[in-house]
Design an enzyme around this catalytic site. Structure first.
Site, mmCIF file in Angstrom:
data_model
loop_
_atom_site.group_PDB
_atom_site.id
_atom_site.type_symbol
_atom_site.label_atom_id
_atom_site.label_comp_id
_atom_site.label_asym_id
_atom_site.label_seq_id
_atom_site.Cartn_x
_atom_site.Cartn_y
_atom_site.Cartn_z
ATOM 1 C CB THR A 208 65.429 -42.522 115.341
ATOM 2 O OG1 THR A 208 65.816 -43.289 114.202
ATOM 3 C CG2 THR A 208 66.665 -42.137 116.147
ATOM 4 C CE LYS B 283 68.928 -44.043 113.337
ATOM 5 N NZ LYS B 283 69.662 -44.063 112.072
ATOM 6 C CE LYS C 193 63.723 -37.975 115.370
ATOM 7 N NZ LYS C 193 63.979 -39.362 114.983
HETATM 8 N N1 LIG Z 1 64.381 -41.064 106.466
HETATM 9 C C1 LIG Z 1 65.474 -41.690 106.855
HETATM 10 O O1 LIG Z 1 66.494 -41.721 106.137
HETATM 11 C C2 LIG Z 1 65.540 -42.397 108.164
HETATM 12 C C3 LIG Z 1 64.657 -42.137 109.186
HETATM 13 N N2 LIG Z 1 64.776 -42.811 110.364
HETATM 14 C C4 LIG Z 1 63.845 -42.574 111.459
HETATM 15 O O2 LIG Z 1 62.649 -43.252 111.115
HETATM 16 C C5 LIG Z 1 61.512 -42.537 111.575
HETATM 17 C C6 LIG Z 1 60.604 -42.203 110.390
HETATM 18 O O3 LIG Z 1 61.360 -41.432 109.476
HETATM 19 P P1 LIG Z 1 60.768 -40.980 108.055
HETATM 20 O O4 LIG Z 1 59.985 -42.070 107.466
HETATM 21 O O5 LIG Z 1 61.906 -40.405 107.317
HETATM 22 O O6 LIG Z 1 59.814 -39.804 108.538
HETATM 23 P P2 LIG Z 1 58.583 -39.104 107.816
HETATM 24 O O7 LIG Z 1 58.554 -37.720 108.342
HETATM 25 O O8 LIG Z 1 58.624 -39.315 106.347
HETATM 26 O O9 LIG Z 1 57.326 -39.933 108.388
HETATM 27 C C7 LIG Z 1 56.942 -39.796 109.739
HETATM 28 C C8 LIG Z 1 55.774 -40.704 110.032
HETATM 29 O O10 LIG Z 1 55.359 -40.486 111.390
HETATM 30 C C9 LIG Z 1 53.958 -40.184 111.395
HETATM 31 N N3 LIG Z 1 53.621 -39.295 112.508
HETATM 32 C C10 LIG Z 1 54.182 -38.117 112.834
HETATM 33 N N4 LIG Z 1 53.619 -37.606 113.953
HETATM 34 C C11 LIG Z 1 52.653 -38.479 114.320
HETATM 35 C C12 LIG Z 1 51.739 -38.519 115.399
HETATM 36 N N5 LIG Z 1 51.683 -37.558 116.327
HETATM 37 N N6 LIG Z 1 50.899 -39.577 115.480
HETATM 38 C C13 LIG Z 1 50.941 -40.577 114.556
HETATM 39 N N7 LIG Z 1 51.805 -40.597 113.506
HETATM 40 C C14 LIG Z 1 52.653 -39.551 113.399
HETATM 41 C C15 LIG Z 1 53.703 -39.533 110.041
HETATM 42 O O11 LIG Z 1 52.317 -39.558 109.736
HETATM 43 P P3 LIG Z 1 51.679 -38.505 108.694
HETATM 44 O O12 LIG Z 1 51.908 -39.100 107.337
HETATM 45 O O13 LIG Z 1 50.258 -38.433 109.073
HETATM 46 O O14 LIG Z 1 52.413 -37.205 108.889
HETATM 47 C C16 LIG Z 1 54.536 -40.452 109.160
HETATM 48 O O15 LIG Z 1 53.890 -41.670 108.927
HETATM 49 C C17 LIG Z 1 62.070 -41.317 112.312
HETATM 50 O O16 LIG Z 1 62.188 -41.619 113.664
HETATM 51 C C18 LIG Z 1 63.450 -41.135 111.691
HETATM 52 O O17 LIG Z 1 64.336 -40.458 112.543
HETATM 53 C C19 LIG Z 1 65.721 -43.782 110.565
HETATM 54 C C20 LIG Z 1 66.604 -44.090 109.577
HETATM 55 C C21 LIG Z 1 66.615 -43.391 108.318
HETATM 56 O O1 LIG Z 2 68.434 -41.993 110.724
HETATM 57 C C1 LIG Z 2 68.784 -41.859 109.554
HETATM 58 C C2 LIG Z 2 69.974 -42.480 109.067
HETATM 59 C C3 LIG Z 2 70.270 -42.234 107.640
HETATM 60 C C4 LIG Z 2 71.397 -43.134 107.190
HETATM 61 O O2 LIG Z 2 71.843 -44.010 107.956
HETATM 62 O O3 LIG Z 2 71.807 -42.963 106.031
#
Ligand SMILES: NC(=O)C1=CN([C@@H]2O[C@H](COP(=O)(O)OP(=O)(O)OC[C@H]3O[C@@H](n4cnc5c(N)ncnc54)[C@H](OP(=O)(O)O)[C@@H]3O)[C@@H](O)[C@H]2O)C=CC1
Ligand SMILES: O=CCCC(=O)O
Length: 293
Positions: free
Chosen positions: A95, A170, A238
């Site tokens: 996102t 989104k 964010k």
């Molecule tokens: N969780 C949710 O319910 C949802 C999340 N999203 C979106 O999806 C995305 C991921 O979410 P989520 O999995 O929850 O997040 P997490 O915080 O669990 O994971 C984030 C990921 O990004 C990596 N990362 C962070 N900073 C850097 C960097 N500078 N360089 C390289 N890799 C980096 C982390 O690596 P490392 O392990 O090394 O920290 C990790 O793999 C976000 O944009 C979020 O808004 C969308 C829908 C639902």
């Molecule tokens: O970006 C996160 C969305 C979480 C959800 O749709 O439940």
């Protein structure tokens, strides 16, 4: 089919695992490389950096935390740009805002590669169950190539046209979600402070016109002040920040979203950023439930 996967956080880990379970060969990379091990046990290969993954795979999916991470993985040393070329695709499912997505799209297209943004609705459990809603935009040919993967990851994929439209959709969805979470928190607090049962409030809500899976899923644990992270609060804040910037650009007044963003910011300042976004309830309880009744 060999696909790449960059970013094995809460979402990426579940999504990559689903691809593996359903017959895809997957090469993974994560900034903290040790997080790849669980996927390797499930049959994945590891790429030593994003460039190595791109080099190996026809197309590569990314699921990264925020615009800074999305840009860094593409533009930094050993990044996506070093190996992307004609015949290869890059699908960013993180996102981010439309500007970030457009910058990535331009750089990849300049190298002859194809780009698709494809952020998702749905959280940890839908990611585990392959029930996400995919909001794709950009290169239609890459969208069509990725449909077999999207069919595994999600229950529905939308193609929304030019790059930026997926990101904007989104952000609009998450802005609404963040405001609803604040409204639920205020409602639970008001019920409690005025002598009503919060559990009964949830039952009443669930039978009426505003019943929804989020209230049903998060409400009971909010009552218990339990916030195991499915969607980390720092990411919701964010998204509110980026949605408010989109509002600025389009001269749309969004006082409800702005107030909700303040609550998420406050929650971050209280050290709640890594908990689930429903932890904003702690801020609402503290600031709006502090009367002398
Ligand atoms: N969780 C949710 O319910 C949802 C999340 N999203 C979106 O999806 C995305 C991921 O979410 P989520 O999995 O929850 O997040 P997490 O915080 O669990 O994971 C984030 C990921 O990004 C990596 N990362 C962070 N900073 C850097 C960097 N500078 N360089 C390289 N890799 C980096 C982390 O690596 P490392 O392990 O090394 O920290 C990790 O793999 C976000 O944009 C979020 O808004 C969308 C829908 C639902
Ligand atoms: O970006 C996160 C969305 C979480 C959800 O749709 O439940």
């Amino acid at each position: 089919m060999e696909v790449g996967f960059l970013g094995l956080g809460i979402m990426g880990k579940a999504m990559a695992a689903n691809l593996l379970k359903n017959g895809f060969k997957v090469t993974v990379w994560n900034r903290t490389l040790s997080k790849c091990e669980e996927l390797v046990e499930q049959g994945a290969s590891i790429g030593e950096n994003p460039a190595a993954v791109i080099n190996k795979c026809k197309y590569t999916i990314a699921m990264l935390s925020d615009p800074k991470a999305a840009l860094s993985v593409v533009f930094d040393k050993d990044g996506v740009l070093e190996q992307i070329c004609k015949g290869k695709g890059y699908i960013d499912m993180s996102t981010v805002d439309a500007d970030t997505s457009s910058k990535i799209s331009e750089a990849i297209t300049e190298k002859g590669g194809l780009f698709l943004e494809a952020p998702v609705s749905g959280s940890k459990k839908p990611a585990e169950d392959g029930q996400l809603v995919i909001l794709a935009a950009g290169e239609k040919a890459l969208y069509e190539e990725a449909i077999p993967a999207f069919d595994i990851l999600g229950k529905k994929a939308f193609f929304l046209g030019q790059v930026g439209n997926g990101a904007k959709m989104k952000l609009v969805v998450n802005m609404i979600m963040g405001s609803m979470m604040n409204a639920l928190s205020e409602g639970l607090t008001l019920a409690d402070k005025s002598g009503l049962s919060e559990d009964t409030l949830l039952d009443v809500l669930d039978l009426g016109a505003i019943a929804n899976p989020m209230f049903r899923m998060k409400g009971p644990s909010m009552i218990k002040s339990s916030y195991p992270p499915a969607f980390p609060l720092k990411h919701q804040q964010k998204d509110m920040r980026l949605a408010l910037a989109l509002g600025d650009e389009n001269a749309v007044s969004m006082p409800i979203a702005a107030a909700s963003n303040e609550a998420f910011k406050k929650a971050r300042s209280m050290g709640l950023g890594d908990l689930d976004f429903s932890a904003v309830h702690e801020v609402v309880k503290a600031t709006r439930g502090s009367g002398d009744a």
